[in-house]
Design a protein around this motif. Structure first.
Motif, PDB file in Angstrom:
ATOM      1  N   TYR A 115      79.890  40.863  28.049  1.00 10.06           N
ATOM      2  CA  TYR A 115      80.743  39.538  28.256  1.00 10.06           C
ATOM      3  C   TYR A 115      79.253  38.959  28.598  1.00 10.06           C
ATOM      4  CZ  TYR A 115      84.841  38.731  26.157  1.00 10.06           C
ATOM      5  OH  TYR A 115      85.716  39.099  24.918  1.00 10.06           O
ATOM      6  N   LYS A 116      78.982  37.438  28.322  1.00  8.97           N
ATOM      7  CA  LYS A 116      77.481  36.656  29.259  1.00  8.97           C
ATOM      8  C   LYS A 116      78.614  36.428  30.715  1.00  8.97           C
ATOM      9  CE  LYS A 116      76.833  32.711  28.679  1.00  8.97           C
ATOM     10  NZ  LYS A 116      75.736  31.763  27.924  1.00  8.97           N
ATOM     11  N   ASN A 168      77.917  31.433  32.847  1.00 13.64           N
ATOM     12  CA  ASN A 168      77.072  30.649  31.709  1.00 13.64           C
ATOM     13  C   ASN A 168      76.147  29.365  32.616  1.00 13.64           C
ATOM     14  OD1 ASN A 168      78.916  30.072  29.542  1.00 13.64           O
ATOM     15  ND2 ASN A 168      80.093  29.036  29.889  1.00 13.64           N
ATOM     16  N   LEU A 198      82.615  36.557  35.100  1.00  8.47           N
ATOM     17  CA  LEU A 198      83.300  36.791  34.377  1.00  8.47           C
ATOM     18  C   LEU A 198      83.258  38.165  34.408  1.00  8.47           C
ATOM     19  CD1 LEU A 198      83.394  34.184  31.027  1.00  8.47           C
ATOM     20  CD2 LEU A 198      85.333  34.762  33.239  1.00  8.47           C
ATOM     21  N   THR A 219      81.709  42.237  33.084  1.00 13.24           N
ATOM     22  CA  THR A 219      80.719  41.728  32.012  1.00 13.24           C
ATOM     23  C   THR A 219      81.508  43.132  30.280  1.00 13.24           C
ATOM     24  OG1 THR A 219      78.876  41.968  30.927  1.00 13.24           O
ATOM     25  CG2 THR A 219      79.243  43.357  32.516  1.00 13.24           C
ATOM     26  N   ALA A 247      87.061  43.220  30.221  1.00 15.30           N
ATOM     27  CA  ALA A 247      85.942  42.322  29.682  1.00 15.30           C
ATOM     28  C   ALA A 247      86.427  40.621  29.562  1.00 15.30           C
ATOM     29  CB  ALA A 247      85.111  42.827  28.479  1.00 15.30           C
ATOM     30  N   GLY A 248      85.588  39.664  30.414  1.00 17.80           N
ATOM     31  CA  GLY A 248      85.721  38.703  30.027  1.00 17.80           C
ATOM     32  C   GLY A 248      86.499  37.962  31.086  1.00 17.80           C
ATOM     33  N   ILE A 264      72.566  41.734  26.693  1.00 16.09           N
ATOM     34  CA  ILE A 264      73.231  40.693  27.005  1.00 16.09           C
ATOM     35  C   ILE A 264      72.301  39.278  27.007  1.00 16.09           C
ATOM     36  CG2 ILE A 264      74.978  39.116  28.419  1.00 16.09           C
ATOM     37  CD1 ILE A 264      74.908  41.174  30.106  1.00 16.09           C
TER      38      ILE A 264
END
Length: 292
Positions: A175-176, A179, A206, A208, A254-255, A290
């Motif tokens: 996950y990024k 943002n 978040l 990853t 994750a996330g 990523i």
């Protein structure tokens, strides 16, 4: 001749007088001979009453036939409306049956592909639109062709393909972490073992990958730092956070939000996240895994 005309006129007057002559209809109590109810009628009034009743009966019957489903039980009416409805329903049923067959075949194809029992190029055709053409190539636009040519020229002498990174990333989705926009890239020779991502203050950070929090604390240079141990030897590091949302030993998925973007630590020059990714004690460029 005059006598005949006079007689005919007299008969006509006698007819209108006779039908307009009123009769008395009385209802008398048989025991007391007392008149209970009485009505005066003439032949003309009775005829008018019967005509109005017949007209009302016809109008009411027509209303029932036109406005209620009772018309479906009348002979001959089925030929116009009900037959059309029957044909429409038959066509809908046929279409639904066809769609069910298509969906069933599609699901069987997907199941067999996922289970490895059938190859993609041997899928049975559903209809002419589902024909599989192994040699089909999507035509490219002029802009796409120009971009591909430019990219090939730029990457012609790119030696990054010789990267010996053997980290097991198959089956993993990173996950990024936040943002934002990368403000500083990975530079191992300058001991910058991660990427700096400029983001809005207090933006959610978040995880990853899923794993276990192994460190969550404050560092004078890097501010609030949190580290997560993932499977297969990966460790992710998140620095300069405003607030840490997890404690050491907690499990994260994750996330999941683990911190908030901040500007803490002596090495921070603005709200951003410094993100590092390590594998078996060696730093990895996060941009290789990523898409930021």
């Amino acid at each position: 001749m005059k006598w005949k005309r006079t007689k005919a006129k007299g008969n006509q007057l006698s007819f209108w007088k006779r039908i307009r002559f009123k009769y008395k209809l009385s209802f008398i109590n048989e025991s007391t001979l007392e008149e209970v109810w009485m009505v005066r009628l003439s032949q003309l009034s009775v005829f008018i009453a019967f005509a109005l009743f017949a007209f009302s009966l016809v109008a009411f019957t027509a209303f029932l036939i036109i406005k209620t489903p009772i018309r479906n039980y009348l002979p001959g009416y089925l030929d116009v409306e009900v037959r059309r409805n029957i044909m429409d329903n038959a066509l809908r049923a046929d279409s639904l049956e066809r769609m069910i067959q298509i969906q069933d075949l599609y699901l069987r194809n997907v199941t067999e592909i996922l289970s490895g029992e059938i190859r993609l190029d041997s899928i049975r055709q559903i209809d002419s639109l589902a024909r599989v053409d192994a040699d089909f190539q999507i035509p490219r636009s002029e802009e796409e062709l120009a971009f591909v040519k430019t990219f090939e020229q730029e990457e012609k002498y790119n030696l990054t393909v010789l990267n010996t990174n053997t980290a097991p990333i198959e089956g993993l989705f990173f996950y990024k972490p936040v943002n934002g926009v990368i403000s500083s890239h990975y530079q191992a020779d300058l001991r910058h073992f991660g990427v700096d991502i400029a983001a809005s203050p207090k933006e959610s950070v978040l995880a990853t990958l899923g794993g276990t929090v192994i460190y969550a604390g404050y560092d004078p240079n890097h501010g609030n730092v949190i580290q997560i141990q993932h499977k297969n030897g990966f460790v992710s590091v998140y620095k300069h956070n405003e607030l840490l949302l997890k404690e050491p030993g907690e499990q994260v998925v994750a996330g999941e939000a683990i911190a908030l973007v901040g500007n803490t630590g002596a090495l921070s020059t603005g709200p951003h996240l410094h993100f590092e990714l390590w594998y078996n004690g060696k730093p990895i460029n996060p941009e290789d895994l990523i898409v930021f």
